[in-house]
Design an enzyme around this catalytic site. Structure first.
Site, PDB file in Angstrom:
ATOM      1  N   PHE A 129       0.852  -1.193   0.000  1.00 45.74           N
ATOM      2  CA  PHE A 129       0.000   0.000   0.000  1.00 45.74           C
ATOM      3  C   PHE A 129       0.894   1.253   0.000  1.00 45.74           C
ATOM      4  O   PHE A 129       1.833   1.337   0.781  1.00 45.74           O
ATOM      5  CB  PHE A 129      -0.887  -0.020   1.246  1.00 45.74           C
ATOM      6  CG  PHE A 129      -1.992   0.985   1.211  1.00 45.74           C
ATOM      7  CD1 PHE A 129      -3.153   0.722   0.518  1.00 45.74           C
ATOM      8  CD2 PHE A 129      -1.869   2.185   1.873  1.00 45.74           C
ATOM      9  CE1 PHE A 129      -4.186   1.658   0.491  1.00 45.74           C
ATOM     10  CE2 PHE A 129      -2.894   3.130   1.846  1.00 45.74           C
ATOM     11  CZ  PHE A 129      -4.056   2.862   1.148  1.00 45.74           C
ATOM     12  N   ASP A 199       2.060  -5.144   8.506  1.00 45.14           N
ATOM     13  CA  ASP A 199       0.855  -4.319   8.449  1.00 45.14           C
ATOM     14  C   ASP A 199      -0.340  -5.263   8.302  1.00 45.14           C
ATOM     15  O   ASP A 199      -0.402  -6.047   7.354  1.00 45.14           O
ATOM     16  CB  ASP A 199       0.939  -3.343   7.267  1.00 45.14           C
ATOM     17  CG  ASP A 199      -0.199  -2.334   7.278  1.00 45.14           C
ATOM     18  OD1 ASP A 199      -1.298  -2.678   7.756  1.00 45.14           O
ATOM     19  OD2 ASP A 199       0.012  -1.203   6.799  1.00 45.14           O
ATOM     20  N   TYR A 224     -10.853   0.875  10.893  1.00 48.75           N
ATOM     21  CA  TYR A 224     -12.093   1.191  10.157  1.00 48.75           C
ATOM     22  C   TYR A 224     -12.421   0.195   9.056  1.00 48.75           C
ATOM     23  O   TYR A 224     -13.404   0.360   8.352  1.00 48.75           O
ATOM     24  CB  TYR A 224     -12.047   2.616   9.576  1.00 48.75           C
ATOM     25  CG  TYR A 224     -10.844   2.965   8.738  1.00 48.75           C
ATOM     26  CD1 TYR A 224     -10.723   2.517   7.440  1.00 48.75           C
ATOM     27  CD2 TYR A 224      -9.831   3.766   9.253  1.00 48.75           C
ATOM     28  CE1 TYR A 224      -9.623   2.841   6.674  1.00 48.75           C
ATOM     29  CE2 TYR A 224      -8.714   4.093   8.503  1.00 48.75           C
ATOM     30  CZ  TYR A 224      -8.616   3.631   7.210  1.00 48.75           C
ATOM     31  OH  TYR A 224      -7.516   3.947   6.457  1.00 48.75           O
ATOM     32  N   LYS A 225     -11.579  -0.825   8.887  1.00 53.47           N
ATOM     33  CA  LYS A 225     -11.865  -1.827   7.858  1.00 53.47           C
ATOM     34  C   LYS A 225     -12.681  -2.957   8.490  1.00 53.47           C
ATOM     35  O   LYS A 225     -13.842  -2.759   8.808  1.00 53.47           O
ATOM     36  CB  LYS A 225     -10.557  -2.285   7.219  1.00 53.47           C
ATOM     37  CG  LYS A 225      -9.910  -1.142   6.414  1.00 53.47           C
ATOM     38  CD  LYS A 225      -8.535  -1.442   5.880  1.00 53.47           C
ATOM     39  CE  LYS A 225      -8.025  -0.245   5.073  1.00 53.47           C
ATOM     40  NZ  LYS A 225      -6.595  -0.303   4.806  1.00 53.47           N
ATOM     41  N   ARG A 378     -12.485  -4.697  -7.175  1.00 53.78           N
ATOM     42  CA  ARG A 378     -12.188  -5.318  -5.881  1.00 53.78           C
ATOM     43  C   ARG A 378     -13.483  -5.518  -5.093  1.00 53.78           C
ATOM     44  O   ARG A 378     -14.272  -4.590  -4.925  1.00 53.78           O
ATOM     45  CB  ARG A 378     -11.232  -4.402  -5.107  1.00 53.78           C
ATOM     46  CG  ARG A 378     -10.742  -4.996  -3.814  1.00 53.78           C
ATOM     47  CD  ARG A 378      -9.668  -4.131  -3.194  1.00 53.78           C
ATOM     48  NE  ARG A 378     -10.239  -2.913  -2.615  1.00 53.78           N
ATOM     49  CZ  ARG A 378      -9.651  -2.205  -1.655  1.00 53.78           C
ATOM     50  NH1 ARG A 378      -8.462  -2.562  -1.201  1.00 53.78           N
ATOM     51  NH2 ARG A 378     -10.222  -1.122  -1.182  1.00 53.78           N
TER      52      ARG A 378
END
Ligand SMILES: *Cc1c(COP(=O)(O)O)cnc(C)c1O
Length: 419
Positions: A129, A199, A224-225, A378
Site C-alpha cells: 500500500f 501491516d 475502520y476496515k 475489488r
C-alpha cells in the site's frame, strides 16, 4: 452449476447468519467494501451519543477518570490483541495506520542501528500500500537507510544477502487479496538478522493472525476496515514483548510518558506498549471502535475466527465460481489466489478495459465494491454480515452490467476523487 437456491441453502446452514442483525445495512445495498470502510454497527450511534451527552456533557473533565477515557487506548488495544494472537498489554489503539507504521519502523531501525549497525537496508514489496512505502521512504532518507522494493519472489534472495535491517510487509495485499505466510517470512527474516514489521490492515478481523506464534517483531493495523470502527477510526500498534522496554518512540509525547501527570520536563518512557501513545486520544472515535469490537466479539459464541474464516473462504470461493460460470467470455481475469492458504477475504478481478466504469455501474445498482488502479475490480467479503445470497446478487449484477454493455454509459466513466 451453482443456483440461487444453493446459495439460500448455504445461508440457512450458516452458523453466523444472525450476526448480520448487528449492523445497519441500507435496504437494496450489497456491501462488498467492508475491507475499505466497515458498516455501522447498530449499537454505535446510541453508545457514541451517550459518550457525548452524558460522559462529555455531564461528566465533563471528570470523565477522563470516571468514564474510563484515559484507559481507552489500552482497553481497546487489549480487545484487538485477542484477534491478532497478541497478549494483554501488548497493543494500543491509537493514531492512524500511517503514523503507527512510522513509529514502529522507526523503533525497529533504532534497535537494528545498535544491534546490527552494518545492516542499512529496508525491504518491502513494490505492490505494498503506497502510504506504507511513502512512510518508509521518508524514514529511510532521514535515518540513512535504503528502501528496496521487491516482487514477492525476490524477498528470499534479498534477505539472504544479509544487508536487510527490516523486512516490512503487508500481510494481505490491498489490491490483489494475496496473503503472505507470516510465520515463514518472519522466520526467514530472523535467520538473516532482519526484524519483521507487519501491516495487518486487511487481516485483522478478516483472517487468522498469530503474531506471537509467528514471533513477529512489530505490527500495525487499521480500525475502520474489518473492525468496523467508523471512518477514520483509531488504528493500532503491537510490539513483541521482547522489544517492549527497549524501543524508542520517535513521537515522544506526554501520553507515552511513564507519569504524564507529574508534568516533569524530562521524557521518561512508560514501560511497554503505552509509550507508543503520543498525545491526547480521540475518545469519541475510540468509543465507536469499541462498539465495532463488540460486534465482532459476538461471533465468538458461533465459533469466532475459525468460523469467520470458514465462511469467508466459502463466500470468496462462491464468488469466484459464479464469476467464472456466469460471466465467462467477458474478459475478466481472477487476480486473487485460488489457494486458500494464500487468500485474504476479498476477490479481485481485472479487466483491460472499463474496470472503473464497471464498478460505477455496479454501485448504481447497489452493489458496492471498489476500483483499484489501473484495472482491478475489488470485492470484499465480510463474513460477519454478508449472505451467500448477496454473493449471488453481486455476480448477477456483474453479469448484466457486462452483457448489456451498461458500463459504457458516460455517467459511469466520469472519475470521482475517491475510488
Ligand atoms: C488501509 C491501509 C492503510 C491506511 O492507512 P491510514 O493511515 O489509515 O490512511 C495503510 N496501510 C495499508 C496496507 C492499508 O491497507
Amino acid at each position: 452449476m451453482t443456483t440461487l437456491n444453493d446459495c439460500r441453502a448455504m445461508d440457512a446452514d450458516d452458523p453466523l447468519r444472525q450476526l448480520r442483525d448487528l449492523f445497519t445495512l441500507p435496504e437494496g445495498v450489497t456491501y462488498l467494501d467492508g475491507n475499505s470502510l466497515g458498516p455501522l454497527p447498530r449499537a454505535t450511534a446510541a453508545r457514541v451519543a451517550k459518550a457525548i451527552e452524558s460522559e462529555w456533557g455531564e461528566g465533563l473533565i471528570r470523565s477522563w477518570n470516571s468514564a474510563g477515557w484515559f484507559e481507552l487506548p489500552r482497553r481497546v488495544g487489549d480487545r484487538i490483541a485477542a484477534w491478532i494472537g497478541a497478549g494483554e498489554g501488548e497493543v494500543v489503539a491509537t493514531d492512524t495506520t500511517s503514523i503507527n507504521l512510522y513509529k514502529v519502523l522507526s523503533a525497529a531501525l533504532s534497535i537494528q542501528a545498535e544491534d546490527a549497525p552494518g545492516k542499512r537496508v529496508v525491504l518491502s514489496e513494490r505492490s505494498n500500500f503506497p502510504t506504507d512505502l511513502y512512510i518508509a521512504q521518508a524514514l529511510c532518507e532521514d535515518r540513512g537507510f535504503t528502501l528496496k522494493l521487491l516482487e514477492p519472489e525476490q524477498i528470499e534472495g534479498e534477505l539472504a544477502k544479509g544487508e536487510a535491517a527490516v523486512l516490512m510487509l503487508t500481510h494481505v495485499n490491498y489490491r490483489t487479496g494475496a496473503m503472505h505466510d507470516m510465520a515463514a517470512l518472519t522466520a526467514l527474516a530472523h535467520r538473516h538478522g532482519a526484524l519483521a514489521v507487519w501491516d495487518l490492515a486487511h487481516s485483522v478481523g478478516a483472517v487468522p493472525v498469530d503474531l506471537r506464534g509467528a514471533q513477529a517483531d512489530f505490527a500495525v493495523g487499521c480500525g475502520y476496515k474489518y473492525l468496523n470502527g467508523g471512518p477514520g477510526a483509531p488504528a493500532f500498534a503491537w510490539v513483541n514483548s521482547r522489544h517492549a522496554d527497549r524501543f524508542r518512540q520517535p513521537l515522544a509525547g506526554w501520553w507515552g510518558h511513564a507519569a504524564p501527570f507529574e508534568f516533569t520536563p524530562e521524557y521518561r518512557p512508560a514501560p511497554g506498549i503505552v509509550r507508543y501513545l503520543c498525545g491526547t486520544q480521540p475518545v469519541l472515535s475510540l468509543t465507536a471502535l469499541d462498539c465495532g469490537l463488540d460486534a465482532i466479539d459476538t461471533s465468538r459464541a458461533a465459533g469466532g475466527m475459525a468460523a469467520l474464516r470458514r465462511k469467508s473462504l466459502a463466500l470468496t470461493d462462491l464468488f469466484i465460481a459464479l464469476a467464472e460460470e456466469r460471466c465467462a467470455g467477458h474478459g475478466l481475469s481472477l487476480v486473487t489466489p485460488r489457494d486458500h492458504a494464500r487468500r485474504g477475504s476479498q476477490v479481485c478481478l481485472s479487466r483491460t478495459e472499463g474496470a472503473y466504469a464497471i464498478v460505477q455501474a455496479l454501485i448504481a445498482r447497489g452493489v458496492i465494491g471498489d476500483f483499484r488502479a489501473p484495472d482491478i475490480l475489488r470485492f470484499g467479503f465480510t463474513p460477519l454480515y454478508l449472505r451467500f445470497e448477496d454473493v449471488w446478487n453481486a455476480a448477477e449484477h456483474l453479469r448484466e452490467v457486462l452483457q448489456d454493455g451498461e458500463w459504457r454509459r458516460p455517467e459511469f466513466n466520469r472519475q470521482h476523487a475517491v475510488t
